[in-house]
Design a protein around this motif. Sequence first.
Motif, mmCIF file in Angstrom:
data_model
loop_
_atom_site.group_PDB
_atom_site.id
_atom_site.type_symbol
_atom_site.label_atom_id
_atom_site.label_comp_id
_atom_site.label_asym_id
_atom_site.label_seq_id
_atom_site.Cartn_x
_atom_site.Cartn_y
_atom_site.Cartn_z
ATOM 1 N N GLY A 96 14.437 -4.279 -6.300
ATOM 2 C CA GLY A 96 13.459 -5.210 -6.839
ATOM 3 C C GLY A 96 12.033 -5.391 -6.292
ATOM 4 N N LEU A 97 12.115 -5.512 -4.934
ATOM 5 C CA LEU A 97 10.773 -5.909 -4.274
ATOM 6 C C LEU A 97 9.993 -4.290 -4.454
ATOM 7 C CD1 LEU A 97 11.907 -7.678 -1.312
ATOM 8 C CD2 LEU A 97 10.501 -8.555 -3.057
ATOM 9 N N VAL A 98 10.634 -3.466 -4.523
ATOM 10 C CA VAL A 98 10.002 -1.868 -4.315
ATOM 11 C C VAL A 98 9.365 -1.933 -5.737
ATOM 12 C CG1 VAL A 98 10.115 0.482 -4.533
ATOM 13 C CG2 VAL A 98 11.149 -0.818 -2.572
ATOM 14 N N ALA A 99 10.084 -2.126 -7.043
ATOM 15 C CA ALA A 99 9.433 -2.144 -8.330
ATOM 16 C C ALA A 99 8.259 -2.871 -8.408
ATOM 17 C CB ALA A 99 10.711 -2.611 -9.179
ATOM 18 N N LEU A 100 8.379 -4.168 -7.710
ATOM 19 C CA LEU A 100 7.116 -5.069 -7.771
ATOM 20 C C LEU A 100 6.145 -4.448 -6.931
ATOM 21 C CD1 LEU A 100 5.951 -7.734 -8.268
ATOM 22 C CD2 LEU A 100 6.680 -8.764 -6.323
ATOM 23 N N GLN A 101 6.301 -3.904 -6.040
ATOM 24 C CA GLN A 101 5.295 -3.276 -5.185
ATOM 25 C C GLN A 101 4.805 -1.960 -5.982
ATOM 26 O OE1 GLN A 101 4.151 -4.355 -2.544
ATOM 27 N NE2 GLN A 101 3.531 -2.902 -1.059
ATOM 28 N N VAL A 102 5.509 -1.137 -6.515
ATOM 29 C CA VAL A 102 4.722 -0.168 -7.331
ATOM 30 C C VAL A 102 3.736 -0.860 -8.482
ATOM 31 C CG1 VAL A 102 5.334 1.701 -8.857
ATOM 32 C CG2 VAL A 102 6.532 1.368 -6.731
ATOM 33 N N THR A 103 4.396 -1.684 -8.991
ATOM 34 C CA THR A 103 3.665 -2.387 -10.140
ATOM 35 C C THR A 103 2.312 -2.943 -9.620
ATOM 36 O OG1 THR A 103 5.649 -2.851 -11.363
ATOM 37 C CG2 THR A 103 3.776 -4.217 -12.047
ATOM 38 N N LEU A 104 2.283 -3.480 -8.327
ATOM 39 C CA LEU A 104 1.079 -4.027 -7.899
ATOM 40 C C LEU A 104 0.059 -2.941 -7.485
ATOM 41 C CD1 LEU A 104 2.715 -6.829 -5.787
ATOM 42 C CD2 LEU A 104 1.351 -7.321 -7.676
ATOM 43 N N GLY A 105 0.699 -2.059 -6.847
ATOM 44 C CA GLY A 105 -0.206 -0.933 -6.382
ATOM 45 C C GLY A 105 -0.801 -0.223 -7.817
ATOM 46 N N PHE A 106 -0.173 -0.094 -8.718
ATOM 47 C CA PHE A 106 -1.025 0.558 -9.835
ATOM 48 C C PHE A 106 -1.894 -0.319 -10.775
ATOM 49 C CE2 PHE A 106 2.673 3.803 -9.927
ATOM 50 C CZ PHE A 106 1.655 4.814 -9.426
ATOM 51 N N SER A 107 -1.816 -1.617 -10.448
ATOM 52 C CA SER A 107 -2.522 -2.688 -10.861
ATOM 53 C C SER A 107 -3.862 -3.257 -10.067
ATOM 54 C CB SER A 107 -1.748 -3.932 -11.243
ATOM 55 O OG SER A 107 -0.588 -3.919 -12.085
ATOM 56 N N ILE A 108 -3.696 -2.520 -9.126
ATOM 57 C CA ILE A 108 -5.009 -3.152 -8.012
ATOM 58 C C ILE A 108 -6.178 -2.671 -8.795
ATOM 59 C CG2 ILE A 108 -5.849 -2.458 -5.694
ATOM 60 C CD1 ILE A 108 -3.149 -2.721 -4.406
ATOM 61 N N THR A 109 -6.292 -1.688 -9.374
ATOM 62 C CA THR A 109 -7.557 -1.209 -9.859
ATOM 63 C C THR A 109 -8.250 -2.097 -11.069
ATOM 64 O OG1 THR A 109 -6.495 0.257 -11.425
ATOM 65 C CG2 THR A 109 -7.380 1.242 -9.358
ATOM 66 N N VAL A 156 -7.106 -5.350 -11.247
ATOM 67 C CA VAL A 156 -7.058 -6.910 -10.582
ATOM 68 C C VAL A 156 -7.017 -6.801 -8.956
ATOM 69 C CG1 VAL A 156 -6.013 -9.041 -10.471
ATOM 70 C CG2 VAL A 156 -5.889 -7.785 -12.535
ATOM 71 N N PRO A 157 -8.034 -6.354 -8.179
ATOM 72 C CA PRO A 157 -8.226 -6.148 -7.077
ATOM 73 C C PRO A 157 -7.375 -7.175 -6.061
ATOM 74 C CG PRO A 157 -10.513 -5.791 -7.968
ATOM 75 C CD PRO A 157 -9.690 -6.441 -8.928
ATOM 76 N N TYR A 158 -7.479 -8.446 -6.561
ATOM 77 C CA TYR A 158 -6.949 -9.421 -5.633
ATOM 78 C C TYR A 158 -5.336 -9.450 -5.321
ATOM 79 C CZ TYR A 158 -11.259 -11.859 -5.666
ATOM 80 O OH TYR A 158 -12.663 -12.158 -5.600
ATOM 81 N N LEU A 159 -4.816 -8.434 -6.394
ATOM 82 C CA LEU A 159 -3.509 -8.324 -6.131
ATOM 83 C C LEU A 159 -3.368 -7.275 -5.076
ATOM 84 C CD1 LEU A 159 -2.326 -7.099 -9.862
ATOM 85 C CD2 LEU A 159 -2.061 -9.313 -8.758
ATOM 86 N N GLY A 160 -3.937 -6.833 -4.492
ATOM 87 C CA GLY A 160 -4.071 -6.236 -2.995
ATOM 88 C C GLY A 160 -3.524 -7.125 -2.143
ATOM 89 N N LEU A 161 -3.874 -8.506 -2.026
ATOM 90 C CA LEU A 161 -3.337 -9.409 -1.144
ATOM 91 C C LEU A 161 -1.762 -9.669 -1.322
ATOM 92 C CD1 LEU A 161 -6.281 -12.092 -1.564
ATOM 93 C CD2 LEU A 161 -6.133 -10.430 0.460
ATOM 94 N N ILE A 162 -1.200 -9.695 -2.498
ATOM 95 C CA ILE A 162 -0.085 -9.668 -2.828
ATOM 96 C C ILE A 162 0.844 -8.236 -2.435
ATOM 97 C CG2 ILE A 162 1.949 -10.096 -4.488
ATOM 98 C CD1 ILE A 162 -0.315 -11.669 -5.831
ATOM 99 N N HIS A 163 -0.007 -7.359 -2.623
ATOM 100 C CA HIS A 163 0.764 -5.941 -2.401
ATOM 101 C C HIS A 163 0.778 -5.877 -0.909
ATOM 102 C CE1 HIS A 163 1.168 -1.580 -3.141
ATOM 103 N NE2 HIS A 163 0.457 -1.205 -2.118
ATOM 104 N N GLY A 164 0.191 -6.169 -0.023
ATOM 105 C CA GLY A 164 0.070 -6.101 1.434
ATOM 106 C C GLY A 164 1.341 -6.843 1.754
#
Length: 162
Positions: free
Chosen positions: A97-110, A112-120
């Motif tokens: 589940g965390l990996v799925a969230l991570q991939v979603t965040l990674g593709f969404s960073i372009t 919404v750049p602030y998602l990079g904070l959550i991605h890290g």
Amino acid sequence: MQKLYTGLAWTVAGAVVVQAAAIAFAFGGMLNLVSEGGVVDKALLESFQAAGVGEMGFLIHGLVGGIVIPLVALVLLVVSFFVRVRGAKLWAAITFGLVALQVTLGFSITDVPYLGLIHGANALAVVAAASIAALRARAGRPATAADAPVADEGATTDAVAA
């Protein structure tokens, strides 16, 4: 099967470390390019010809994060159903589940750049969950029928629930 499960969990955790190293290499390369007088703009990004030190870091980060880690996490989840360790399915599911969230965040960073904070921060959660899964499987005892709660010997099937 328990060794495979443990190995897969450590692979997920280790791959996240590779991710951090790859993005640090890529970012360092971009900073080097700029300090040498280069310009990072849309034309450079679309041409895929930065030819700078660290450019390969972005490719490694994308491939490992978008393909390798999700596949290994999925295999970990599947293998968890065949492992006789208490909590194996739970920690494999949390990791997936965390990996799925991570991939979603990674593709969404372009977008919404602030998602990079959550991605890290989520990357640390992936490492923690995968490590817990591996450690519990290595040190944990197998789940057996003996782990089931013991019924009261005085109870009978004719007993009426109060």
